[in-house]
Structures are given as structure tokens and as C-alpha cells.
Design a protein around this motif. Structure first.
Motif, short mmCIF file in Angstrom:
data_model
loop_
_atom_site.label_atom_id
_atom_site.label_comp_id
_atom_site.label_asym_id
_atom_site.label_seq_id
_atom_site.Cartn_x
_atom_site.Cartn_y
_atom_site.Cartn_z
N ALA A 82 -14.81 -12.96 17.90
CA ALA A 82 -13.65 -13.19 18.77
C ALA A 82 -13.58 -14.65 19.19
CB ALA A 82 -13.72 -12.28 19.99
N TRP A 130 -10.60 -12.51 24.58
CA TRP A 130 -9.96 -11.49 23.76
C TRP A 130 -8.46 -11.68 23.63
CZ3 TRP A 130 -13.53 -9.11 21.18
CH2 TRP A 130 -14.81 -9.02 21.73
N THR A 134 -8.83 -5.82 23.60
CA THR A 134 -10.16 -5.42 23.16
C THR A 134 -10.52 -4.09 23.82
OG1 THR A 134 -12.48 -6.10 22.94
CG2 THR A 134 -11.46 -6.50 25.04
#
Length: 264
Positions: A82, A130, A134
Motif C-alpha cells: 500500500a 490506504w 482497506t
């Protein structure tokens, strides 16, 4: 004819005796001993079961710990992926570790992992890393059982390199670092198993001052927890995740404050 009948009758009546000679006595004649255990036999069985349990339980405990260790490494690896996506989407810059802002009359506490909106009641959403999406439970280390010490995070256990990478609102350098500025990505920690004497922490600290957090005090609060069989899991800037067994306690703010099984 009478003699034949008498002999036939005698032959029929002798069959039970013949059966006893061949098959032994009927079960009912054995008495209460059939199917019962003596006290000695029972004690032997109990001893055997106890020995098997003593051999099996440690193996089960090790298997459970290994499963948590593997899940933790997978969580950290997902975080590193990520971070790479975030860097690609933000001109080569990592997400900032934390900052707060008033938006539409509501205080919002932004953090790299989870963002808290409002206070009474508060709403927790995926953090800056994120970019809004997420499964938030990825931030729960399966081997960490304590509570959060920042806002009211529902999941916790991991921290982010705030000293060198994320920086933040009240750091000496508030802007996050650029990926190109990291000289050794394979040996620069990005995320890890956070933990100190107060439970969890989400801001990883370097043991010695650097330009990013020159005036920060309390570096022992940003240590790593060695909770996976005396190891700490780490995700590095280059994207790989591994277990780290080398633990150091010396730091600018005093090694005496470093909790057992934690360190840098």
C-alpha cells in the motif's frame, strides 16, 4: 422304538454341554469382571493420557504462535505494498504519519493507519496510507492483546517509521520523506510490531536524534515489540517483510525506560 427316542432326547440335551466345551461358559457365568478395569489399569491409562497431553500441548502452542507470526508478516507486507502504491500516486512521497485539522467544524485526527473524525461520538475510517479503502482489521497484530494509546483506534499493534519517513505535524520536519531520498531501502524499516510499556504505539522512533525529530523526547515509547517468539516483524522500504531478532535498548532518552521484550 422307545430306546431310539430316549437316545435322541439324550443327544439333544447334551448339546449345551457340548457348546460349553467348544465355546466356553456363557458370558453371564463370568461375573462382574467382564468389561471392567482394575484401579491399576485405570491409573495406567490416566498416566498415558497425561504423557500424550504433555507432548502434544507444546506442539499445538508452537503451531498457534507460528500461525500468528505468519499472519502478522502478511499484514505488514500488505502495508508495504500500500505504501508503494501511495508513493506512486503522490509524486514519490510517503504518507505523513499524523496531523489534525478542523473540517466543517469537526476535529479530524489524521494518521497513517486510521483516521478519527469527531470526538463524541467519533468515527474511525481507513487512514492516509490506504487512500480511503482497506479492511481496517489488517492493523490488528494477531499476537497483540493490549489496547490503543492514540485516539480510540479499534485495531492496533503496528507502527510507522515517524522519525525518518512519515514525520508529522509536530515534528522538526513535518513533511513526509520522498522515496528517492531513502539511501538503503532494504535496511530502512517502514512498518513494524509496535509496543512499549504502555501497550501499543503507532509511531516508530529512531533511538538517536535526527533532523526529522531532533527535539523529540521519549524515544522508548516508539520501540518495537519482540512478541513473536522473541522476534519482531518488520516491513522494509523495499517492500519485503521479515522477522528481526536483534534487539537494542540504548537510546537518547535512557535505556532504563525501555520495557522488557521491546527495543529498537
Amino acid at each position: 422304538m422307545t430306546m431310539f427316542v430316549e437316545r435322541r432326547k439324550s443327544s439333544v440335551e447334551s448339546q449345551p454341554a457340548l457348546a460349553r466345551r467348544i465355546f466356553g461358559p456363557r458370558p453371564s457365568t463370568l461375573g462382574p469382571r467382564l468389561g471392567a478395569f482394575t484401579l491399576i489399569e485405570l491409573l495406567v491409562v490416566i498416566a498415558i493420557v497425561a504423557i500424550l497431553a504433555a507432548l502434544l500441548l507444546p506442539a499445538l502452542a508452537r503451531a498457534k504462535a507460528k500461525a500468528k507470526h505468519t499472519q502478522c508478516l502478511n499484514n505488514l507486507h500488505q502495508m508495504s505494498l500500500a505504501a508503494q502504491m501511495y508513493v506512486n500516486d503522490h509524486d514519490g512521497t510517503f504518507p505523513v504519519a499524523y496531523y489534525s485539522a478542523m473540517e466543517n467544524g469537526v476535529m479530524t485526527s489524521y494518521a497513517w493507519d486510521l483516521t478519527t473524525i469527531g470526538s463524541s461520538p467519533s468515527r474511525v475510517v481507513p487512514g492516509l496510507l490506504w487512500q480511503g479503502q482497506t479492511a481496517m482489521a489488517i492493523h490488528q497484530c494477531p499476537a497483540f492483546t493490549g489496547g490503543a494509546n492514540w485516539a480510540n483506534d479499534p485495531f492496533t499493534g503496528y507502527n510507522y517509521n515517524t522519525s525518518f519517513i512519515g514525520h508529522g505535524q509536530f515534528e522538526n520536519i513535518p513533511e513526509p520523506a520522498k522515496a528517492a531520498a531513502v539511501k538503503n531501502p532494504a535496511l530502512t524499516a517502514l512498518f513494524g510490531d509496535g509496543g512499549y510499556s504502555g501497550g501499543a504505539n503507532k509511531f516508530m522512533r529512531a533511538p538517536w536524534p535526527n533532523p526529522g525529530d531532533q527535539t523529540f523526547s521519549g524515544r522508548w515509547a516508539g520501540t518495537q515489540a519482540f512478541r513473536h517468539q522473541k522476534r519482531s516483524n518488520v516491513a522494509w522500504v523495499d517492500g519485503h517483510a521479515e522477522s528481526w531478532r536483534h534487539r537494542f535498548t540504548e537510546n537518547k532518552n535512557g535505556a532504563a525506560n525501555v520495557a522488557p521484550d521491546t527495543g529498537f
